[in-house]
Scaffold this motif. Structure first.
Motif, short mmCIF file in Angstrom:
data_model
loop_
_atom_site.label_atom_id
_atom_site.label_comp_id
_atom_site.label_asym_id
_atom_site.label_seq_id
_atom_site.Cartn_x
_atom_site.Cartn_y
_atom_site.Cartn_z
N THR A 298 -13.39 -6.18 83.11
CA THR A 298 -13.87 -7.46 83.19
C THR A 298 -13.39 -8.42 84.41
O THR A 298 -14.15 -9.04 84.97
CB THR A 298 -13.11 -8.25 81.74
OG1 THR A 298 -13.79 -7.55 80.68
CG2 THR A 298 -13.67 -9.88 81.76
N VAL B 143 -20.82 -14.32 80.04
CA VAL B 143 -20.40 -13.00 79.79
C VAL B 143 -19.52 -12.95 78.23
O VAL B 143 -18.85 -13.83 78.02
CB VAL B 143 -19.41 -12.67 80.60
CG1 VAL B 143 -20.13 -12.20 81.95
CG2 VAL B 143 -18.13 -13.73 81.08
N ALA C 64 -24.12 -10.92 80.50
CA ALA C 64 -23.64 -9.71 80.26
C ALA C 64 -22.66 -9.67 78.97
O ALA C 64 -21.90 -10.57 78.90
CB ALA C 64 -23.04 -8.88 81.40
N ASN C 65 -22.70 -8.25 78.21
CA ASN C 65 -21.72 -8.04 77.55
C ASN C 65 -20.84 -7.20 78.12
O ASN C 65 -21.16 -5.82 78.36
CB ASN C 65 -22.28 -7.33 76.27
CG ASN C 65 -21.21 -6.76 75.33
OD1 ASN C 65 -20.15 -6.78 75.49
ND2 ASN C 65 -21.62 -5.88 74.30
N LEU C 66 -19.82 -7.59 78.75
CA LEU C 66 -19.16 -6.86 79.82
C LEU C 66 -18.26 -5.71 79.31
O LEU C 66 -17.77 -5.58 78.31
CB LEU C 66 -18.02 -7.58 80.58
CG LEU C 66 -18.90 -8.84 81.47
CD1 LEU C 66 -17.63 -9.62 82.41
CD2 LEU C 66 -19.42 -7.92 82.61
N GLU D 113 -28.06 -8.66 84.85
CA GLU D 113 -27.28 -7.92 83.78
C GLU D 113 -26.47 -6.94 83.83
O GLU D 113 -26.85 -5.67 84.75
CB GLU D 113 -28.46 -7.50 82.45
CG GLU D 113 -27.41 -7.25 81.05
CD GLU D 113 -28.02 -6.51 80.41
OE1 GLU D 113 -27.28 -6.47 79.00
OE2 GLU D 113 -29.30 -6.15 80.23
#
Ligand code: SAM
Length: 280
Positions: free
Chosen positions: A127, A146, A120-122, A52
């Protein structure tokens, strides 16, 4: 603790003296359903080792840890490490690494754990470099799920020749099959970003045309899009190719020497790099 509930997050962050950093892309989720949907959509199973990127205070980490064998969470902001230690204390399958994902030796994770699943929440400021690094570095993964800005998600699956098409699109098309899973509006984060987001899953796939020298192919992609207004022949001069020499290589690959990189598909880049390799 409910890690997406504002009335629980605020006192937690205050207690740790944490304030949001815009430059690190810190927009934390405040809708409980979203991390659940990302974890479910990522295809993580009880055998998965998950990487993550940017756990924040751990709302997605927690959902991943419930489902996976192990979660390796890489967070650049050292102020968040004591917060994560507190919020994830009930899990013994989470390893928190304080570091920059752009510096981390990704292949050493493969040596230790084999193939990984990325979720992931980038951070939005970085990004594209993160996706390029995951795809280019030889890192082994089964899928990359993502959350990105909605417009970036569109770029991920754009067609060659379109305005949205870029180096990252070609890299994604070479290595994966992208699929947008769902969209998330800006109101689901604190602080709220200016734009809506989308969750995309990049499922690893064999390329139609395999590049024998992938490093060469990626360097062509990046040089070509680095100066996308120029013709490809002019853009790659920075790699040391003479114009006439490169025009001949393009022709030998069945590509017009007058082409711009934005017209070339992943297959074109792979074919061209194979022709270049065979001429060396
Ligand atoms: N996962 C949390 C969530 O969904 O609420 C936070 C996501 S927030 C959009 C991005 C996170 O990435 C932040 O915690 C930020 O500090 C972290 N971050 C930013 N740049 C990073 C980098 N280069 N390497 C690792 N983490 C990074």
């Amino acid at each position: 603790m409910e890690l997406t509930n504002i009335s629980e997050i605020r006192p937690l962050l205050e207690r740790h003296g944490f304030t949001f950093s815009k430059s690190l892309g810190q927009n934390f989720l405040i809708n409980r359903d979203v991390p659940v949907k990302i974890a479910e959509g990522s295809g993580v199973t009880a055998d998965s080792v998950v990487l993550e990127i940017g756990p924040g205070i751990g709302c997605l980490t927690k959902e991943l840890a419930k489902r996976a064998k192990k979660v390796i969470a890489v967070e650049i902001d050292r102020r968040l490490i004591p917060v994560l230690k507190e919020t994830l204390s009930e899990f013994d399958n989470v390893e928190i690494i304080n570091g920059d994902i752009m510096e981390l030796d990704l292949c050493s994770l493969n040596e230790k754990y084999g193939k990984l699943t990325v979720a992931a929440n980038l951070p939005y400021y970085i990004t594209t470099p993160i996706i390029m690094r995951l795809l280019e570095s030889g890192f082994d993964y089964d899928s990359i799920t993502v959350m990105v800005q909605k417009e970036v998600a569109r770029r991920f699956s754009a067609s060659a020749g379109s305005k949205e098409y870029g180096a990252v699109t070609a890299a994604i098309a070479y290595r994966t099959v992208p699929k947008t899973l769902f969209t998330v509006s800006a109101g689901n984060f604190i602080p709220a970003p200016k734009v809506d987001s989308a969750v995309v899953r990049l499922l690893k796939a064999e390329p139609e045309v395999k590049a024998e020298n992938e490093r060469l192919m990626f360097s062509l992609i990046k040089a070509g899009f680095g100066q996308r207004r120029k013709t490809f022949v002019n853009a790659v001069s920075e790699l040391g190719y003479g114009k006439e020499e490169f025009a001949r290589l393009l022709e030998a690959s069945g590509i017009s020497p007058a082409v711009r990189a934005e017209k070339l598909s992943a297959n074109d880049f792979a074919r061209l790099s194979n022709v270049i390799s065979s001429h060396k």
